[in-house]
Motif scaffolding. Structure first.
Motif, PDB file in Angstrom:
ATOM      1  N   TYR A  84     -24.468   4.849 -25.973  1.00  0.00           N
ATOM      2  CA  TYR A  84     -23.767   4.069 -26.982  1.00  0.00           C
ATOM      3  C   TYR A  84     -22.502   3.473 -26.393  1.00  0.00           C
ATOM      4  CZ  TYR A  84     -21.220   3.176 -31.391  1.00  0.00           C
ATOM      5  OH  TYR A  84     -20.520   2.611 -32.413  1.00  0.00           O
ATOM      6  N   LEU A  85     -22.393   2.167 -26.491  1.00  0.00           N
ATOM      7  CA  LEU A  85     -21.156   1.477 -26.137  1.00  0.00           C
ATOM      8  C   LEU A  85     -20.960   0.371 -27.156  1.00  0.00           C
ATOM      9  CD1 LEU A  85     -18.744   0.816 -24.399  1.00  0.00           C
ATOM     10  CD2 LEU A  85     -20.217  -0.502 -22.891  1.00  0.00           C
ATOM     11  N   CYS A  86     -20.074   0.615 -28.117  1.00  0.00           N
ATOM     12  CA  CYS A  86     -19.869  -0.373 -29.176  1.00  0.00           C
ATOM     13  C   CYS A  86     -18.883  -1.436 -28.710  1.00  0.00           C
ATOM     14  CB  CYS A  86     -19.376   0.292 -30.460  1.00  0.00           C
ATOM     15  SG  CYS A  86     -17.676   0.886 -30.378  1.00  0.00           S
ATOM     16  N   LEU A  87     -18.825  -2.514 -29.451  1.00  0.00           N
ATOM     17  CA  LEU A  87     -17.920  -3.604 -29.103  1.00  0.00           C
ATOM     18  C   LEU A  87     -16.474  -3.152 -29.132  1.00  0.00           C
ATOM     19  CD1 LEU A  87     -19.548  -6.558 -31.057  1.00  0.00           C
ATOM     20  CD2 LEU A  87     -19.646  -6.120 -28.609  1.00  0.00           C
ATOM     21  N   GLN A 186     -21.013 -11.953 -24.919  1.00  0.00           N
ATOM     22  CA  GLN A 186     -21.046 -13.088 -25.839  1.00  0.00           C
ATOM     23  C   GLN A 186     -20.322 -12.800 -27.143  1.00  0.00           C
ATOM     24  OE1 GLN A 186     -22.047 -16.243 -25.193  1.00  0.00           O
ATOM     25  NE2 GLN A 186     -22.223 -15.411 -23.109  1.00  0.00           N
ATOM     26  N   ALA A 187     -20.181 -11.529 -27.481  1.00  0.00           N
ATOM     27  CA  ALA A 187     -19.511 -11.156 -28.727  1.00  0.00           C
ATOM     28  C   ALA A 187     -17.993 -11.108 -28.578  1.00  0.00           C
ATOM     29  CB  ALA A 187     -20.022  -9.797 -29.206  1.00  0.00           C
ATOM     30  N   GLN A 188     -17.494 -11.281 -27.363  1.00  0.00           N
ATOM     31  CA  GLN A 188     -16.050 -11.263 -27.142  1.00  0.00           C
ATOM     32  C   GLN A 188     -15.406 -12.573 -27.607  1.00  0.00           C
ATOM     33  OE1 GLN A 188     -14.384  -8.400 -26.024  1.00  0.00           O
ATOM     34  NE2 GLN A 188     -16.467  -7.746 -26.531  1.00  0.00           N
ATOM     35  N   PRO A 189     -14.129 -12.547 -27.948  1.00  0.00           N
ATOM     36  CA  PRO A 189     -13.437 -13.774 -28.382  1.00  0.00           C
ATOM     37  C   PRO A 189     -13.517 -14.893 -27.343  1.00  0.00           C
ATOM     38  CG  PRO A 189     -12.115 -11.833 -28.880  1.00  0.00           C
ATOM     39  CD  PRO A 189     -13.260 -11.361 -28.053  1.00  0.00           C
ATOM     40  N   ASP A 190     -13.489 -14.512 -26.059  1.00  0.00           N
ATOM     41  CA  ASP A 190     -13.595 -15.487 -24.977  1.00  0.00           C
ATOM     42  C   ASP A 190     -14.665 -15.002 -24.000  1.00  0.00           C
ATOM     43  OD1 ASP A 190     -13.349 -17.239 -22.872  1.00  0.00           O
ATOM     44  OD2 ASP A 190     -11.168 -17.134 -22.759  1.00  0.00           O
ATOM     45  N   ASP A 197     -13.878 -11.445 -15.893  1.00  0.00           N
ATOM     46  CA  ASP A 197     -13.227 -10.154 -15.691  1.00  0.00           C
ATOM     47  C   ASP A 197     -14.206  -9.133 -15.121  1.00  0.00           C
ATOM     48  OD1 ASP A 197     -10.890 -11.214 -16.691  1.00  0.00           O
ATOM     49  OD2 ASP A 197     -11.143 -10.366 -18.707  1.00  0.00           O
ATOM     50  N   ILE A 198     -15.432  -9.155 -15.635  1.00  0.00           N
ATOM     51  CA  ILE A 198     -16.453  -8.226 -15.134  1.00  0.00           C
ATOM     52  C   ILE A 198     -16.804  -8.542 -13.681  1.00  0.00           C
ATOM     53  CG2 ILE A 198     -18.902  -7.610 -15.332  1.00  0.00           C
ATOM     54  CD1 ILE A 198     -18.554  -7.724 -18.360  1.00  0.00           C
ATOM     55  N   MET A 199     -16.986  -9.804 -13.379  1.00  0.00           N
ATOM     56  CA  MET A 199     -17.364 -10.181 -12.021  1.00  0.00           C
ATOM     57  C   MET A 199     -16.245  -9.912 -11.022  1.00  0.00           C
ATOM     58  SD  MET A 199     -20.442 -10.932 -12.206  1.00  0.00           S
ATOM     59  CE  MET A 199     -20.579 -11.417 -10.479  1.00  0.00           C
ATOM     60  N   ALA A 200     -14.999  -9.949 -11.485  1.00  0.00           N
ATOM     61  CA  ALA A 200     -13.861  -9.735 -10.591  1.00  0.00           C
ATOM     62  C   ALA A 200     -13.851  -8.328  -9.996  1.00  0.00           C
ATOM     63  CB  ALA A 200     -12.557 -10.000 -11.331  1.00  0.00           C
ATOM     64  N   ARG A 201     -14.487  -7.368 -10.677  1.00  0.00           N
ATOM     65  CA  ARG A 201     -14.503  -6.000 -10.172  1.00  0.00           C
ATOM     66  C   ARG A 201     -15.783  -5.665  -9.406  1.00  0.00           C
ATOM     67  NH1 ARG A 201     -15.101  -3.988 -16.279  1.00  0.00           N
ATOM     68  NH2 ARG A 201     -17.338  -3.572 -16.362  1.00  0.00           N
ATOM     69  N   GLN A 202     -16.658  -6.662  -9.212  1.00  0.00           N
ATOM     70  CA  GLN A 202     -17.888  -6.441  -8.466  1.00  0.00           C
ATOM     71  C   GLN A 202     -17.632  -6.708  -6.983  1.00  0.00           C
ATOM     72  OE1 GLN A 202     -20.163  -5.066 -10.411  1.00  0.00           O
ATOM     73  NE2 GLN A 202     -18.799  -5.569 -12.117  1.00  0.00           N
ATOM     74  N   LYS A 203     -17.476  -5.656  -6.205  1.00  0.00           N
ATOM     75  CA  LYS A 203     -17.096  -5.816  -4.810  1.00  0.00           C
ATOM     76  C   LYS A 203     -18.185  -6.458  -3.964  1.00  0.00           C
ATOM     77  CE  LYS A 203     -13.742  -2.065  -4.881  1.00  0.00           C
ATOM     78  NZ  LYS A 203     -13.264  -0.819  -4.238  1.00  0.00           N
TER      79      LYS A 203
END
Length: 241
Positions: A84-87, A186-190, A197-203
């Motif tokens: 479970y990981l809710c918004l 897609q459910a985020q405001p931006d 932000d997610i891709m920035a932490r993918q080494k």
């Protein structure tokens, strides 16, 4: 011969993402797979795949899990993928949670795992797998904590049942490109910024695929890992480094 010929495997959250990829990978290696999920429509997409039987099961409902257990004389591998990981948990720290929200995370992400194995008396002569993450994630406090608890649970189960020939391991992935993740983005405001932000932490410059995680799951379900138990198996592209 397939690497899993003759093995009976039961897994949850099989309708999409890692669960779906694992179900297909298990079946390709010769296992007889019972794939479960609460999403009956998506689960139907696995109907017709050789070696896979689908069943709608809500793993938070004791009666449904008990009914599932009664359908099996034995299970070689139990793979608990449900989580479970809710918004709300996408961008929050510890003091921003309500007690009810914390309880929900821990109930599904940690507490139901032994319920599948113990309360329902599913006979497992060989292996038990659970799904987890490792390390702390910024602004993801309760989720990270609940998943860390799964690692402790893994080691406890492994220690308790070692002499009975039952192994227990957990899989700890980094960011996996799944429909669930895409939906949360897609459910985020931006959404565009959330993705950046997610891709920035993918080494490695990319996210993990569900199929890559499934390859690791096949190894853990096979006799090749017969001397492996009580461990967290990290597949995160070096995120923790």
């Amino acid at each position: 011969m397939g690497r899993l010929d003759g093995k009976v495997i039961v897994l949850s959250a099989a309708a999409q993402g890692i669960g779906r990829a694992a179900a297909i990978a298990f079946a390709k290696e010769g296992a007889r797979v019972t794939a479960t999920d609460i999403n009956g429509e998506k689960l139907k997409e696995l109907d017709g795949v050789k070696g896979i039987r689908t069943k709608v099961v809500d793993v938070t409902k004791k009666d449904q899990v008990e009914a599932l257990a009664k359908e099996h004389d034995h299970v070689d591998v139990l793979f608990n993928v449900a989580g479970y990981l809710c918004l709300f948990d996408f961008n929050h720290i510890i003091y921003e949670y309500e007690h009810k929200e914390q309880s929900s995370f821990f109930f599904l992400n940690m507490c139901i795992q032994p319920q599948l194995c113990y309360n329902s008396k599913i006979p497992i002569p060989y292996s038990y797998r659970i799904f987890s993450t490792i390390g702390g994630v910024v602004n993801r406090c309760v989720y990270s904590t609940s998943k860390a608890a799964v690692i402790g649970l893994t080691k406890s189960i492994a220690a308790d049942f070692l002499e009975q020939g039952i192994r227990c391991n957990c899989v700890c992935p980094g960011t996996v490109d799944t429909p669930s993740l895409r939906g949360r983005i897609q459910a985020q405001p931006d959404p565009e910024q959330a993705y950046k932000d997610i891709m920035a932490r993918q080494k490695t410059g990319r996210m993990c695929t569900a199929e890559e995680v499934a390859h690791l799951c096949v190894y853990l379900a096979s006799d090749e890992s017969a001397y492996v138990t009580g461990n967290e198996h990290i597949i995160d592209g070096g995120w923790r480094l």
